[in-house]
Design a protein around this motif. Structure first.
Motif, PDB file in Angstrom:
ATOM      1  N   GLU A   1      71.798  49.528 -46.414  1.00  0.00           N
ATOM      2  CA  GLU A   1      71.845  48.251 -47.122  1.00  0.00           C
ATOM      3  C   GLU A   1      71.037  47.232 -46.339  1.00  0.00           C
ATOM      4  OE1 GLU A   1      75.801  46.833 -47.676  1.00  0.00           O
ATOM      5  OE2 GLU A   1      76.425  48.522 -48.951  1.00  0.00           O
ATOM      6  N   GLU A   2      70.539  46.194 -47.027  1.00  0.00           N
ATOM      7  CA  GLU A   2      69.904  45.078 -46.339  1.00  0.00           C
ATOM      8  C   GLU A   2      70.296  43.774 -47.005  1.00  0.00           C
ATOM      9  OE1 GLU A   2      65.621  44.771 -46.522  1.00  0.00           O
ATOM     10  OE2 GLU A   2      65.533  46.195 -48.188  1.00  0.00           O
ATOM     11  N   HIS A   3      70.433  42.737 -46.169  1.00  0.00           N
ATOM     12  CA  HIS A   3      70.843  41.423 -46.645  1.00  0.00           C
ATOM     13  C   HIS A   3      70.081  40.362 -45.868  1.00  0.00           C
ATOM     14  CE1 HIS A   3      74.338  43.218 -48.740  1.00  0.00           C
ATOM     15  NE2 HIS A   3      74.417  44.010 -47.682  1.00  0.00           N
ATOM     16  N   GLY A   4      69.616  39.345 -46.558  1.00  0.00           N
ATOM     17  CA  GLY A   4      68.928  38.250 -45.911  1.00  0.00           C
ATOM     18  C   GLY A   4      67.443  38.505 -45.744  1.00  0.00           C
ATOM     19  N   THR A   5      66.767  37.486 -45.238  1.00  0.00           N
ATOM     20  CA  THR A   5      65.333  37.570 -44.994  1.00  0.00           C
ATOM     21  C   THR A   5      65.021  37.039 -43.597  1.00  0.00           C
ATOM     22  OG1 THR A   5      64.956  35.375 -45.959  1.00  0.00           O
ATOM     23  CG2 THR A   5      64.773  37.278 -47.438  1.00  0.00           C
ATOM     24  N   GLY A   6      63.831  37.376 -43.119  1.00  0.00           N
ATOM     25  CA  GLY A   6      63.415  36.947 -41.792  1.00  0.00           C
ATOM     26  C   GLY A   6      63.128  38.145 -40.917  1.00  0.00           C
ATOM     27  N   ALA A   7      63.137  37.932 -39.612  1.00  0.00           N
ATOM     28  CA  ALA A   7      62.941  39.035 -38.677  1.00  0.00           C
ATOM     29  C   ALA A   7      64.040  40.075 -38.876  1.00  0.00           C
ATOM     30  CB  ALA A   7      62.951  38.519 -37.247  1.00  0.00           C
ATOM     31  N   ALA A   8      63.686  41.352 -38.786  1.00  0.00           N
ATOM     32  CA  ALA A   8      64.635  42.430 -39.070  1.00  0.00           C
ATOM     33  C   ALA A   8      65.591  42.667 -37.904  1.00  0.00           C
ATOM     34  CB  ALA A   8      63.888  43.717 -39.389  1.00  0.00           C
ATOM     35  N   VAL A   9      66.861  42.855 -38.239  1.00  0.00           N
ATOM     36  CA  VAL A   9      67.892  43.251 -37.280  1.00  0.00           C
ATOM     37  C   VAL A   9      68.528  44.534 -37.800  1.00  0.00           C
ATOM     38  CG1 VAL A   9      70.001  42.611 -36.061  1.00  0.00           C
ATOM     39  CG2 VAL A   9      68.348  40.836 -36.695  1.00  0.00           C
ATOM     40  N   LEU A  10      68.404  45.607 -37.043  1.00  0.00           N
ATOM     41  CA  LEU A  10      68.968  46.901 -37.414  1.00  0.00           C
ATOM     42  C   LEU A  10      70.285  47.094 -36.690  1.00  0.00           C
ATOM     43  CD1 LEU A  10      68.497  49.692 -38.860  1.00  0.00           C
ATOM     44  CD2 LEU A  10      67.597  50.487 -36.655  1.00  0.00           C
ATOM     45  N   PHE A  11      71.377  47.313 -37.436  1.00  0.00           N
ATOM     46  CA  PHE A  11      72.694  47.536 -36.868  1.00  0.00           C
ATOM     47  C   PHE A  11      73.009  49.038 -36.887  1.00  0.00           C
ATOM     48  CE2 PHE A  11      72.799  43.184 -38.395  1.00  0.00           C
ATOM     49  CZ  PHE A  11      73.475  42.507 -37.395  1.00  0.00           C
ATOM     50  N   VAL A  12      73.473  49.563 -35.748  1.00  0.00           N
ATOM     51  CA  VAL A  12      73.795  50.988 -35.620  1.00  0.00           C
ATOM     52  C   VAL A  12      75.271  51.100 -35.225  1.00  0.00           C
ATOM     53  CG1 VAL A  12      73.027  53.203 -34.696  1.00  0.00           C
ATOM     54  CG2 VAL A  12      71.428  51.274 -34.760  1.00  0.00           C
ATOM     55  N   HIS A  13      76.057  51.754 -36.060  1.00  0.00           N
ATOM     56  CA  HIS A  13      77.515  51.727 -35.905  1.00  0.00           C
ATOM     57  C   HIS A  13      78.038  52.704 -34.865  1.00  0.00           C
ATOM     58  CE1 HIS A  13      78.311  55.497 -38.120  1.00  0.00           C
ATOM     59  NE2 HIS A  13      77.409  55.112 -39.013  1.00  0.00           N
TER      60      HIS A  13
END
Length: 294
Positions: free
Chosen positions: A15-27
């Protein structure tokens, strides 16, 4: 949402939400993309937040063969998500198992990592407890296969580093425990055996980490016993690492103290974007308090 196909044919939910520089979350092992909800809510106002479920975590595919899981696969999967979403370079935020993935991304693909937040990372790294850790991974995998996910989740969610969340925020803990109970027993067992048990401990990576020139924020809870010493090692080893220790906090730092966690990450990302997260000054090293010697 999007389904990402990896080079070896595994479908990953993202999923992706928002705009701007990318932040990748790894659970983490006990989490999934839903565990980042407090962070996505806060950061998506300024950043393009990307979450995904690792292989073995529905609705991502659940390979039956343990050989289809490893730290190498985890890193390749993160790159596949970035490629599918056309992200050339991302800030990477990883928790526990995801923190290991973030570090390996920095080691193996530094050109894809703008910065890294490594939280609650280090379980299984203490040299004198390595054998015990591997045995625990094997026991947990056997329990998952023999008892099923729901039964194991009930005990796992009240482990020594999870009770802090239950005590602080029972509602959020119930949500966390409920999500954990929905995971695949097969995927979780294979993850324990082939990712958790077999990944290299952090101390074996120290020489490589010492030359990683990527801004890093290390976050630990002071009651997360298996991570405190490895995280201090990361701070001392990585030239651009800062360390934040949260008091009276266990393993799930992002859910236990979301406001503190979010503010720290936002401040860190802002400093990185402004090129103000510097390397450690060599003069700050050493045990002398004055620098004058004797």
């Amino acid at each position: 949402m999007v389904m990402v196909r990896t080079p070896d044919g595994i479908e990953l939910y993202a999923e992706e939400h928002g705009t701007g520089a990318a932040v990748l979350f790894v659970h983490e092992f006990a989490g999934d993309h839903r565990g980042w909800a407090p962070q996505v809510s806060a950061l998506s106002r300024r950043y393009r937040c990307i979450t995904y479920n690792a292989r073995g975590y529905p609705p991502s595919d659940v390979p039956e063969d343990p050989a289809d899981y490893s730290q190498r696969h985890a890193v390749a999967d993160a790159i596949a998500v970035l490629d599918a979403l056309e992200v050339e370079r991302a800030h990477v935020v990883g928790l526990s198992m995801g923190g290991f993935c973030a570090l390996h991304l920095g080691l193996d693909h530094p050109e894809r990592v703008r910065s890294m937040v490594v939280a609650a990372c280090g379980w299984g790294s203490l040299p004198d407890r390595r054998g015990e850790f591997r045995a625990e991974c094997e026991h947990l995998a056997q329990s998952l296969r023999g008892e099923g996910m729901a039964a194991v989740a009930e005990r796992y969610a009240l482990g020594p580093t999870r009770v802090q969340l239950a005590n602080k925020d029972p509602l959020r803990w119930r949500e966390f425990a409920g999500h954990l109970a929905e995971h695949s027993a097969t995927g979780s067992a294979n993850t324990q055996l082939s990712v958790q048990r077999e990944r290299p401990p952090l101390y074996e990576l120290a020489d490589r980490l010492a030359v990683v020139d990527i801004p890093a924020l290390i976050i630990a809870g002071d009651e997360d016993e298996g991570c405190l010493e490895p995280d201090l090692m990361l701070k001392r080893t990585m030239p651009r690492a800062g360390l934040l220790v949260l008091p009276k906090t266990g393993h799930t730092v992002n859910l236990e103290e979301p406001d503190t966690f979010n503010r720290a990450v936002l401040d860190f990302l802002a400093a990185v974007e402004l090129d103000r997260w510097d390397r450690r000054d060599p003069r700050a090293r050493g045990l002398s308090s004055t620098g004058l010697g004797r």
